[in-house]
Write an enzyme that holds these catalytic residues in place. Structure first.
Site, PDB file in Angstrom:
ATOM      1  CB  SER A  79      -0.958  -0.049   1.191  1.00  0.00           C
ATOM      2  OG  SER A  79      -2.013   0.857   1.026  1.00  0.00           O
TER       3      SER A  79
ATOM      4  CG  ASP B 290      -6.733  -3.343  -3.067  1.00  0.00           C
ATOM      5  OD1 ASP B 290      -7.452  -2.452  -2.559  1.00  0.00           O
ATOM      6  OD2 ASP B 290      -5.525  -3.486  -2.791  1.00  0.00           O
TER       7      ASP B 290
ATOM      8  CG  HIS C 182      -5.815  -2.408   0.718  1.00  0.00           C
ATOM      9  ND1 HIS C 182      -5.068  -2.168  -0.419  1.00  0.00           N
ATOM     10  CD2 HIS C 182      -5.231  -1.684   1.706  1.00  0.00           C
ATOM     11  CE1 HIS C 182      -4.095  -1.318  -0.135  1.00  0.00           C
ATOM     12  NE2 HIS C 182      -4.161  -1.013   1.143  1.00  0.00           N
TER      13      HIS C 182
END
Length: 410
Positions: A275, A337, A389
């Site tokens: 991320s 995601d 995610h």
């Protein structure tokens, strides 16, 4: 949207409400009939490490996925997961957070298998600001480690330097994620003082830039002209807090020190993160490769980023410049995601070329970099955006991934 998903993941992780699919301590081998039929079959890691680091852009390793390559992806993903496990938001004021363990105890206490044979040399701290208001203290966001065990070095085929970045956890980082407009790159190398390394290769030898059909000389321009980066990510990487800690300064100075120390050995520099951490891995790999090409043009050190659930980081010029420099970025993308789809939801690498060219000047025209591996959690879970995610979801999907033709094991 990007900040909201991060916020939800952070809360669920701290409340232990985000389930983690079970993982075995080691990656299972593929069945014999699914083994890669290319020249990589039955080759040891030490003999194919350059290919795994992306020397040939992972051709022959992806479909079907080579089992040695898969284990390496999972190992670098485990480094990123270690960053989450070692972080404690309660260890510092201002809702920032620090590392649970001292530098010399991190791998011993965190007990992740990826750390076997490695030694942590530096912690990374990032200064974040909330809507322009400086925070008095930097936040722990990752570490630099180097392989020191002779047996592991033989297994890997080289001495590996790892830079691992943590994903979003603090509320200041959520705000940084939301600052999704492009600004000019400010990554000058002029203020870094260093010693010239006497390389084991002639410094006048030109560097072959694969895929460009030409040679890139050691004196090639390293300008960031036209390169623009997401403001929040760039700020997180280059800003200094009142304690004068800057993630970029630490990364460059420490990698320089390690390269100088081990310059007579085969080396690799590997960045990893999830991320926000994936965005910082992409950004810092671009930065350090530019530095190495400028200062050590005769040392062919592979620079690779394993980016899990990475958002877009920069514009088209950044994408092209990253490729030109020789940075190898492997992006692991879950199609369920939302984070890899932003920023640049409207104008991006998937838009019509004439449209992106027309609106390239906008601060919201983004391009992904590198080679993607597309995963899909639709068969194992509902469409909960936090679960889609999660790094653990990504690692589980990679464990069962076979290739594009037959994506997952039944």
């Amino acid at each position: 949207m990007f900040g909201i998903v991060h916020h939800l993941c952070s809360i669920l992780r701290r409340m232990r409400l985000l389930p983690s699919p079970s993982r075995s301590s080691s990656c299972p081998l593929l069945q014999e009939d699914l083994m890669n039929p290319t020249r990589y079959e039955n080759i040891a890691l030490a003999d194919m490490w350059k290919d795994i680091q992306g020397e040939n852009s992972w051709k022959g390793l992806l479909d079907p996925m080579n089992h040695v390559f898969k284990r390496e992806i999972l190992r670098y993903g485990d480094f990123a997961e270690l960053c989450y496990d070692a972080f404690d938001i309660k260890l510092s004021t201002n809702d920032l957070g620090g590392c649970k363990y001292s530098l010399d105890k991190l791998f011993q206490r965190a007990r992740h298998s990826c750390s076997a044979g490695y030694e942590v040399t530096k912690y990374l701290y990032a200064e974040t600001d909330a809507l322009g208001t400086p925070i008095e203290q930097s936040v722990w966001i990752g570490f630099i480690a180097v392989c020191t065990d002779p047996q592991e070095i033989r297994r890997l085929g080289r001495r590996d330097i790892v830079v691992a970045w943590r994903g979003t956890e603090t509320r200041q980082e959520w705000i940084q994620d939301a600052r999704d407009f492009l600004v000019p790159a400010r990554l000058s190398l002029s203020h870094f003082k260093h010693k010239v390394v006497k390389a084991r290769f002639p410094t006048t030898a030109p560097l072959r830039k694969k895929g460009l059909g030409r040679r890139l000389s050691s004196t090639a321009s390293l300008s960031d002209k036209g390169v623009r980066l997401e403001k929040g990510f760039l700020s997180c990487y280059i800003s200094k807090g009142e304690d004068s800690r800057c993630a970029r300064d630490t990364v460059i100075s420490e990698i320089l020190r390690l390269v100088d120390k081990f310059k007579d050995e085969s080396l690799s520099v590997t960045f990893t993160g999830h991320s926000l951490g994936a965005a910082l891995a992409t950004l810092s790999s671009y930065d350090i490769k530019k530095f190495l090409n400028s200062n050590f043009p005769a040392l062919p050190i592979p620079v690779t980023a394993f980016a899990f659930a990475s958002p877009r980081v920069g514009n088209r010029a950044f994408s092209l410049r990253t490729e030109e420099l020789g940075v190898k970025v492997l992006r692991l993308v879950n199609k369920r995601d939302v984070v890899p789809k932003v920023p640049g939801f409207v104008f991006n690498e998937n838009s019509w070329p004439w449209l992106t060219k027309l609106f390239d000047w906008l601060p919201w025209t983004y391009f992904h970099v590198g080679v993607p591996i597309v995963l899909d959690n639709n068969d194992i879970r509902n469409l909960d955006p936090a679960y889609a995610h999660s790094l653990m979801t990504y690692l589980h999907l990679i464990e069962t991934y076979v290739g594009e033709v037959r994506p997952f094991k039944s």
